[in-house]
Design an enzyme around this catalytic site. Structure first.
Site, PDB file in Angstrom:
ATOM      1  N   CYS A  11      -5.217   0.269   6.357  1.00 37.74           N
ATOM      2  CA  CYS A  11      -5.504   1.703   6.470  1.00 37.74           C
ATOM      3  C   CYS A  11      -6.799   2.134   5.789  1.00 37.74           C
ATOM      4  O   CYS A  11      -7.200   3.291   5.915  1.00 37.74           O
ATOM      5  CB  CYS A  11      -4.335   2.525   5.924  1.00 37.74           C
ATOM      6  SG  CYS A  11      -4.172   2.507   4.121  1.00 37.74           S
ATOM      7  N   CYS A  41      -7.227  -1.342   1.272  1.00 36.97           N
ATOM      8  CA  CYS A  41      -6.186  -1.901   2.135  1.00 36.97           C
ATOM      9  C   CYS A  41      -6.814  -2.214   3.486  1.00 36.97           C
ATOM     10  O   CYS A  41      -7.456  -1.352   4.096  1.00 36.97           O
ATOM     11  CB  CYS A  41      -5.055  -0.886   2.293  1.00 36.97           C
ATOM     12  SG  CYS A  41      -3.820  -1.336   3.522  1.00 36.97           S
ATOM     13  N   CYS A  78       0.315   3.079   3.650  1.00 39.19           N
ATOM     14  CA  CYS A  78       0.806   2.545   4.928  1.00 39.19           C
ATOM     15  C   CYS A  78       1.868   1.458   4.787  1.00 39.19           C
ATOM     16  O   CYS A  78       2.362   0.955   5.791  1.00 39.19           O
ATOM     17  CB  CYS A  78      -0.359   2.024   5.758  1.00 39.19           C
ATOM     18  SG  CYS A  78      -1.095   0.503   5.109  1.00 39.19           S
ATOM     19  N   CYS A  91       0.844  -1.190   0.000  1.00 39.42           N
ATOM     20  CA  CYS A  91       0.000   0.000   0.000  1.00 39.42           C
ATOM     21  C   CYS A  91       0.883   1.243   0.000  1.00 39.42           C
ATOM     22  O   CYS A  91       1.795   1.356   0.829  1.00 39.42           O
ATOM     23  CB  CYS A  91      -0.905  -0.028   1.235  1.00 39.42           C
ATOM     24  SG  CYS A  91      -1.938   1.439   1.407  1.00 39.42           S
ATOM     25  N   CYS A 113      -8.467  -4.975 -10.076  1.00 38.38           N
ATOM     26  CA  CYS A 113      -8.093  -3.861 -10.934  1.00 38.38           C
ATOM     27  C   CYS A 113      -7.658  -2.723 -10.008  1.00 38.38           C
ATOM     28  O   CYS A 113      -8.488  -2.108  -9.342  1.00 38.38           O
ATOM     29  CB  CYS A 113      -9.307  -3.476 -11.780  1.00 38.38           C
ATOM     30  SG  CYS A 113      -8.995  -2.202 -12.982  1.00 38.38           S
TER      31      CYS A 113
END
Length: 141
Positions: free
Chosen positions: A101, A98, A53, A50, A123
């Site tokens: 976060c 995610c 984070c 991510c 995607c």
């Protein structure tokens, strides 16, 4: 209260993300098709994390070429991605964020006939990701 462990405020996110990263990760935006750094990126090993984070999201071996204009993955690291119903724009889609976060990654589509183990296509916006291969980290910006 959010269900995600990383509870930073919008001001804290703005301090660490570029304006475009904030628009996509925190405001559920989308980058233009074909514009992302990781669309055609095909490493044999490594981990996509991510961009907000740094939580690990996808193994390089999950990535496949779908031709959709965004990076595509057939699966995520177990527990790394949370699915949510998205009824924006008058259609029902499955948003993926995610799990750490809550940063917007993109959407997942099923049953498109891709020759992958799951017949799913995650995607994902490149700008929502970083890539780590050993000591080297690449950013999706």
């Amino acid at each position: 209260m959010s269900e995600h462990p990383d509870q930073r405020s919008p001001q804290e996110w703005r301090a660490i993300l570029s304006p475009e990263q904030f628009r996509i990760l925190r405001e559920k935006g989308t980058e233009a098709p074909g514009s992302g750094k990781f669309d055609k990126h095909q490493p044999s090993s490594g981990v996509y994390t991510c961009a907000g984070c740094e939580a690990p999201l996808y193994e390089a071996t999950h990535k496949f070429s779908s031709g959709c204009g965004w990076p595509a993955y057939f699966d995520s690291i177990p527990g790394a991605v949370t699915r949510r119903e998205d009824r924006a724009f008058g259609m029902a889609r499955t948003e993926i964020v995610c799990s750490n976060c809550g940063g917007h990654l993109g959407h997942v589509f099923k049953g498109e006939g891709h020759a992958t183990p799951t017949d799913e296509r995650h995607c994902v916006n490149s700008i929502s990701l970083n890539f780590a291969d050993g000591d080297k980290v690449e950013k999706g910006e």
